[in-house]
Design a protein around this motif. Structure first.
Motif, PDB file in Angstrom:
ATOM      1  N   UNK A 138       0.828  -1.197   0.000  1.00 20.93           N
ATOM      2  CA  UNK A 138       0.000   0.000   0.000  1.00 20.93           C
ATOM      3  C   UNK A 138       0.869   1.255   0.000  1.00 20.93           C
ATOM      4  N   UNK A 139       0.249   2.386  -0.309  1.00 17.84           N
ATOM      5  CA  UNK A 139       0.899   3.688  -0.220  1.00 17.84           C
ATOM      6  C   UNK A 139      -0.068   4.657   0.438  1.00 17.84           C
ATOM      7  N   UNK A 140       0.480   5.705   1.022  1.00 21.33           N
ATOM      8  CA  UNK A 140      -0.332   6.645   1.796  1.00 21.33           C
ATOM      9  C   UNK A 140       0.086   8.074   1.482  1.00 21.33           C
ATOM     10  N   UNK A 141      -0.884   8.929   1.143  1.00 22.41           N
ATOM     11  CA  UNK A 141      -0.578  10.322   0.855  1.00 22.41           C
ATOM     12  C   UNK A 141      -0.357  11.122   2.135  1.00 22.41           C
ATOM     13  N   UNK A 142      -1.026  10.699   3.228  1.00 23.40           N
ATOM     14  CA  UNK A 142      -0.918  11.416   4.499  1.00 23.40           C
ATOM     15  C   UNK A 142      -0.666  10.391   5.595  1.00 23.40           C
ATOM     16  N   UNK A 143       0.593  10.044   5.832  1.00 27.29           N
ATOM     17  CA  UNK A 143       0.938   9.073   6.872  1.00 27.29           C
ATOM     18  C   UNK A 143       0.994   9.770   8.225  1.00 27.29           C
ATOM     19  N   UNK A 144       0.235   9.257   9.179  1.00 27.15           N
ATOM     20  CA  UNK A 144       0.222   9.866  10.516  1.00 27.15           C
ATOM     21  C   UNK A 144       1.508   9.557  11.268  1.00 27.15           C
ATOM     22  N   UNK A 145       2.022   8.315  11.119  1.00 25.00           N
ATOM     23  CA  UNK A 145       3.258   7.906  11.778  1.00 25.00           C
ATOM     24  C   UNK A 145       4.190   7.319  10.716  1.00 25.00           C
ATOM     25  N   UNK A 146       5.485   7.688  10.819  1.00 22.29           N
ATOM     26  CA  UNK A 146       6.460   7.285   9.801  1.00 22.29           C
ATOM     27  C   UNK A 146       7.684   6.678  10.464  1.00 22.29           C
ATOM     28  N   UNK A 147       8.144   5.561   9.912  1.00 22.42           N
ATOM     29  CA  UNK A 147       9.416   4.965  10.332  1.00 22.42           C
ATOM     30  C   UNK A 147      10.486   5.391   9.340  1.00 22.42           C
ATOM     31  N   UNK A 148      11.664   5.737   9.860  1.00 15.83           N
ATOM     32  CA  UNK A 148      12.778   6.138   9.000  1.00 15.83           C
ATOM     33  C   UNK A 148      13.573   4.914   8.568  1.00 15.83           C
ATOM     34  N   UNK A 149      14.322   5.066   7.511  1.00 15.07           N
ATOM     35  CA  UNK A 149      15.196   3.976   7.062  1.00 15.07           C
ATOM     36  C   UNK A 149      16.137   3.576   8.192  1.00 15.07           C
ATOM     37  N   UNK A 150      16.247   2.280   8.446  1.00 15.44           N
ATOM     38  CA  UNK A 150      17.101   1.782   9.528  1.00 15.44           C
ATOM     39  C   UNK A 150      16.376   1.506  10.819  1.00 15.44           C
ATOM     40  N   UNK A 151      15.154   2.029  10.968  1.00 13.72           N
ATOM     41  CA  UNK A 151      14.384   1.760  12.196  1.00 13.72           C
ATOM     42  C   UNK A 151      14.053   0.270  12.301  1.00 13.72           C
ATOM     43  N   UNK A 152      14.055  -0.233  13.535  1.00 15.56           N
ATOM     44  CA  UNK A 152      13.602  -1.602  13.780  1.00 15.56           C
ATOM     45  C   UNK A 152      12.083  -1.577  13.877  1.00 15.56           C
ATOM     46  N   UNK A 153      11.441  -2.388  13.045  1.00 16.46           N
ATOM     47  CA  UNK A 153       9.976  -2.480  13.031  1.00 16.46           C
ATOM     48  C   UNK A 153       9.554  -3.670  13.869  1.00 16.46           C
ATOM     49  N   UNK A 154       8.624  -3.440  14.779  1.00 19.57           N
ATOM     50  CA  UNK A 154       8.183  -4.481  15.712  1.00 19.57           C
ATOM     51  C   UNK A 154       6.686  -4.700  15.536  1.00 19.57           C
ATOM     52  N   UNK A 155       6.298  -5.955  15.346  1.00 17.79           N
ATOM     53  CA  UNK A 155       4.876  -6.277  15.278  1.00 17.79           C
ATOM     54  C   UNK A 155       4.286  -6.214  16.683  1.00 17.79           C
ATOM     55  N   UNK A 156       3.236  -5.410  16.848  1.00 13.84           N
ATOM     56  CA  UNK A 156       2.604  -5.283  18.165  1.00 13.84           C
ATOM     57  C   UNK A 156       1.335  -6.123  18.251  1.00 13.84           C
ATOM     58  N   UNK A 157       0.993  -6.807  17.147  1.00  9.41           N
ATOM     59  CA  UNK A 157      -0.156  -7.703  17.126  1.00  9.41           C
ATOM     60  C   UNK A 157       0.312  -9.080  16.675  1.00  9.41           C
ATOM     61  N   UNK A 158      -0.525 -10.060  16.900  1.00  7.50           N
ATOM     62  CA  UNK A 158      -0.132 -11.438  16.624  1.00  7.50           C
ATOM     63  C   UNK A 158       0.416 -11.594  15.197  1.00  7.50           C
ATOM     64  N   UNK A 159       1.596 -12.228  15.060  1.00  4.29           N
ATOM     65  CA  UNK A 159       2.456 -12.688  16.141  1.00  4.29           C
ATOM     66  C   UNK A 159       3.277 -11.550  16.743  1.00  4.29           C
TER      67      UNK A 159
END
Length: 420
Positions: free
Chosen positions: A51-72
């Motif tokens: 997906x793509x978003x024209x107005x992202x409320x929250x943004x991760x920068x390159x290099x950020x560790x992404x963590x799933x907060x929902x199962x799993x």
């Protein structure tokens, strides 16, 4: 060893849903910011946005560790470019000269059990940004963090090299077995018929969040997608169903069932196997597995499994699977029904199965050993991460030869059984 809460060493950004009208398929809005909703878009190490978003409320920068907060809960990726994040993801970035980002990546692996322990709910667990920020991080000087991270990068690559050797060997053995099937005179002379004409139904499983451990004897468990890899059913490839989750007996596997992987890597998606043992557990299909119900007046499960796993079957499956390159591939029920497979008589199918059974001892032994080794390597990697991150292993003093010895000990010196 001193520790500090992660929130004092890093920023934790909890994802948020943007306005619905601003989210479009990525191919329809290639100039907008890529957007991920949750771990469904996680790849091997980097996300694969759809997906793509024209107005992202929250943004991760390159290099950020992404963590799933929902199962799993606790599934991990690294952003390789700026990406909008939805409510299923949090982004973590270490403070400059305080928390090295690569060390943070390995620490988050170590912290997954802690996150799972604080997750709330029964069939649908979740954690918050505050839960992540509350994790206790070992406090090392940045130079030591980098040494630990470099050590784990190197050893993880070493483990992956061994895993690749195992996979290549298992693939070669499987190809030899499928080649024998293709050369069998009954198979070569049989007419080809769509699988739909031998099916009475296709059933997909169920995937509640499970515990990261084997089930107790006679306990309920949910199978993993890899339980049918290489045409061999492995009952130990499961996760325990939590005691507070009510089992759904309609998905319970039975001896003689024909099970097929509907989602896996391109090489493994579509693998099929007959359930030959339940291992003393009550096993449920996960939603990445199909159970194929056959009209046994025209086809028997063992023969159809051989046909699906043959080169002829694999070529059709790999040409038709869907999914981003390098990620999970998916097989629809229509693809399964449309497979063009040999259809000899029932008596001839039994003859082929019996002939190949006499030839398959090595394939079965190598496959089982390879499965055991993969589990052993996974456990070894997790233990190594724990020891290095917490300082129980002095990464600056241990030698290459000592690490070789540890790796061989972890696999109980069984590598030769697979690669010989």
């Amino acid at each position: 060893m001193k520790t500090a809460r992660l929130k004092h060493l890093a920023s934790v950004v909890a994802g948020q849903a943007p306005p619905g009208h601003s989210v479009l398929p990525l191919d329809e809005a290639p100039n907008d910011l890529p957007f991920i909703q949750g771990n469904g878009e996680f790849g091997v190490e980097h996300p694969v946005p759809r997906l793509a978003c024209a107005v992202a409320t929250k943004v991760a920068a390159s290099g950020d560790v992404l963590v799933s907060v929902r199962a799993p809960v606790g599934a991990l990726n690294i952003a390789d470019a700026a990406v909008g994040i939805g409510r299923g993801v949090a982004a973590v970035k270490g403070r400059r000269n305080v928390l090295d980002q690569r060390f943070l990546w390995w620490f988050m692996h170590e912290a997954r059990d802690s996150l799972h322990a604080v997750s709330a709910g029964s069939t649908y667990r979740a954690v918050t940004g505050s839960d992540i920020g509350g994790l206790m991080v070992p406090v090392w000087k940045v130079e030591q963090q980098r040494r630990i991270a470099a050590f784990l990068d190197r050893e993880s690559e070493r483990i992956e090299t061994v895993q690749n050797v195992i996979e290549r060997t298992m693939t070669a053995v499987g190809l030899a077995a499928s080649s024998a099937f293709a050369r069998h005179p009954i198979v070569t002379e049989a007419p080809r018929v769509r699988l739909r004409f031998a099916l009475s139904g296709i059933e997909q499983g169920w995937s509640p969040e499970c515990e990261q451990r084997p089930a107790d004897p006679k306990g309920w468990a949910v199978m993993k997608a890899g339980a049918v890899n290489y045409g061999v059913f492995r009952p130990e490839e499961h996760k325990a169903l939590p005691i507070d989750v009510v089992p759904r007996p309609r998905y319970e596997l039975r001896l003689g069932d024909l099970v097929m992987s509907r989602a896996n890597t391109r090489e493994l998606a579509g693998s099929a196997a007959v359930v030959t043992t339940l291992g003393g557990w009550r096993l449920l299909m996960c939603d990445k597995l199909y159970r194929l119900h056959l009209d046994q007046r025209v086809a028997i499960p063992d023969f159809i499994a051989l046909a699906i796993n043959s080169r002829e079957g694999r070529d059709q499956i790999e040409a038709l699977t869907s999914g981003a390159s390098g990620s999970m591939q998916n097989i629809s029920q229509d693809i399964v029904r449309g497979l063009l497979l040999p259809r000899p008589s029932i008596a001839e199918q039994r003859m082929v199965v019996e002939d190949l059974a006499r030839m398959s001892y090595r394939a079965t032994r190598v496959s089982q050993c390879g499965s055991d080794l993969r589990s052993a390597l996974l456990n070894y990697r997790e233990a190594l991460i724990h020891e290095a991150v917490t300082g129980k292993l002095d990464v600056s003093r241990i030698s290459e030869s000592e690490m070789d010895e540890r790796l061989h000990a972890a696999t109980e010196n069984r590598l030769d059984e697979v690669v010989a």
